[in-house]
Scaffold this motif. Structure first.
Motif, PDB file in Angstrom:
ATOM      1  N   ASN A  59      -2.237   2.945   8.695  1.00 33.19           N
ATOM      2  CA  ASN A  59      -1.313   1.815   8.651  1.00 33.19           C
ATOM      3  C   ASN A  59      -0.155   1.990   9.628  1.00 33.19           C
ATOM      4  O   ASN A  59       0.294   1.024  10.263  1.00 33.19           O
TER       5      ASN A  59
ATOM      6  N   HIS B 297       9.095   6.474   3.183  1.00 31.43           N
ATOM      7  CA  HIS B 297       8.125   5.600   3.856  1.00 31.43           C
ATOM      8  C   HIS B 297       8.269   4.158   3.383  1.00 31.43           C
ATOM      9  O   HIS B 297       8.365   3.228   4.192  1.00 31.43           O
TER      10      HIS B 297
ATOM     11  N   GLU C 141       0.829  -1.206   0.000  1.00 29.99           N
ATOM     12  CA  GLU C 141       0.000   0.000   0.000  1.00 29.99           C
ATOM     13  C   GLU C 141       0.861   1.252   0.000  1.00 29.99           C
ATOM     14  O   GLU C 141       0.490   2.266  -0.596  1.00 29.99           O
ATOM     15  N   ALA C 142       2.013   1.190   0.655  1.00 28.08           N
ATOM     16  CA  ALA C 142       2.937   2.318   0.629  1.00 28.08           C
ATOM     17  C   ALA C 142       3.461   2.548  -0.789  1.00 28.08           C
ATOM     18  O   ALA C 142       3.603   3.687  -1.234  1.00 28.08           O
TER      19      ALA C 142
ATOM     20  N   HIS D 230      -5.139   8.152   0.032  1.00 31.16           N
ATOM     21  CA  HIS D 230      -3.884   7.420   0.251  1.00 31.16           C
ATOM     22  C   HIS D 230      -3.201   7.859   1.548  1.00 31.16           C
ATOM     23  O   HIS D 230      -2.663   7.020   2.289  1.00 31.16           O
TER      24      HIS D 230
ATOM     25  N   PHE E 280       3.423  12.789   7.677  1.00 31.77           N
ATOM     26  CA  PHE E 280       2.195  12.576   6.916  1.00 31.77           C
ATOM     27  C   PHE E 280       1.053  13.437   7.437  1.00 31.77           C
ATOM     28  O   PHE E 280       0.154  13.801   6.666  1.00 31.77           O
TER      29      PHE E 280
ATOM     30  N   ALA F 160       0.726   4.208  -2.807  1.00 32.30           N
ATOM     31  CA  ALA F 160       0.638   5.634  -2.496  1.00 32.30           C
ATOM     32  C   ALA F 160       1.773   6.403  -3.166  1.00 32.30           C
ATOM     33  O   ALA F 160       1.575   7.510  -3.683  1.00 32.30           O
TER      34      ALA F 160
ATOM     35  N   ASN G 155      -5.011   6.566   4.610  1.00 31.12           N
ATOM     36  CA  ASN G 155      -4.740   5.143   4.735  1.00 31.12           C
ATOM     37  C   ASN G 155      -3.335   4.894   5.287  1.00 31.12           C
ATOM     38  O   ASN G 155      -3.118   4.006   6.121  1.00 31.12           O
ATOM     39  N   THR G 156      -2.377   5.694   4.840  1.00 32.95           N
ATOM     40  CA  THR G 156      -0.990   5.557   5.304  1.00 32.95           C
ATOM     41  C   THR G 156      -0.890   5.825   6.807  1.00 32.95           C
ATOM     42  O   THR G 156      -0.212   5.090   7.536  1.00 32.95           O
TER      43      THR G 156
ATOM     44  N   LEU H 221       7.177   9.917   0.433  1.00 32.11           N
ATOM     45  CA  LEU H 221       6.572   8.618   0.132  1.00 32.11           C
ATOM     46  C   LEU H 221       7.638   7.552  -0.123  1.00 32.11           C
ATOM     47  O   LEU H 221       7.465   6.384   0.271  1.00 32.11           O
TER      48      LEU H 221
END
Length: 204
Positions: free
Chosen positions: A140, A181, A62-63, A133, A118, A66, A136-137, A178
């Motif tokens: 997470n 991350h 998912e990272a 995104h 973030f 994003a 969601n990050t 990003l």
């Protein structure tokens, strides 16, 4: 010189509905594994269920998603100010000389820095798709912290000033944040979880 490595159903919109469901899966899986771990301590498996790295792998994917979305974003996707982020380069000779507590503190500090960064990005971005995104990050990152706590890793106390921390640098581009991350999850977070004492076979 030591070894170094950088890890750096909706009829109107069925695609979005599928994407939203996919984003929820890692958190649901993490919750399920936590429940299994806490309610069934006598499981015959030699490893605790929460040590399953599939959860982290979903977060890494998912990272990456994003990061890809940010690279293709053309408007309303920038950082309003530079942010402090953790170094992602791993010197294995140095890492292996650290004890478990020192490794955990380094990872927890990095996760905290990323969450703060973030949060800053969240207030800067106006692009609706990227907001999804980013939200969601952040969720997470909180889930990863919950996983660390489940492994009996000492509670983290945030520092008073991020600029005084060692092993950090500053980025001014959202795409850089990003990328940091992704690399941090693939590197130090993965190393910590894969070698956590609570995840080692029970030899008692």
């Amino acid at each position: 010189m030591g070894n170094r490595r950088t890890y750096g159903p909706n009829r109107e919109d069925p695609v979005r509905g599928y994407a939203d469901a996919a984003m929820e899966f890692p958190r649901l899986l993490a919750l399920l594994l936590l429940v299994l771990d806490w309610t069934q301590p006598g499981l015959s498996s030699p490893l605790r269920p929460i040590c399953d790295l599939r959860v982290l792998n979903h977060f890494i994917q998912e990272a990456r998603d994003a990061e890809g979305a940010m690279k293709s974003c053309r408007e309303g996707c920038g950082l309003s100010q530079s942010v402090t982020v953790p170094q992602t380069t791993v010197d294995f000779d140095v890492w292996e000389k650290k004890n478990a507590l020192e490794q955990a503190q380094e990872v927890q500090t990095g996760l905290w820095l990323l969450q703060q960064s973030f949060n800053t990005l969240q207030t800067s971005v106006t692009n609706t798709a990227m907001h999804s995104h980013i939200d969601n990050t952040i969720r997470n990152l909180l889930s990863i912290n919950a996983v660390l706590r489940s492994l009996n890793i000492q509670e983290f106390t945030p520092p008073a000033n991020a600029t005084d921390l060692e092993g950090t640098w500053r980025v001014s581009l959202a795409t850089e944040l990003l990328q940091v991350h992704v690399n941090f999850l693939r590197g130090k977070v993965h190393l910590l979880l894969s070698s956590a004492q609570a995840c080692k076979p029970d030899v008692s």
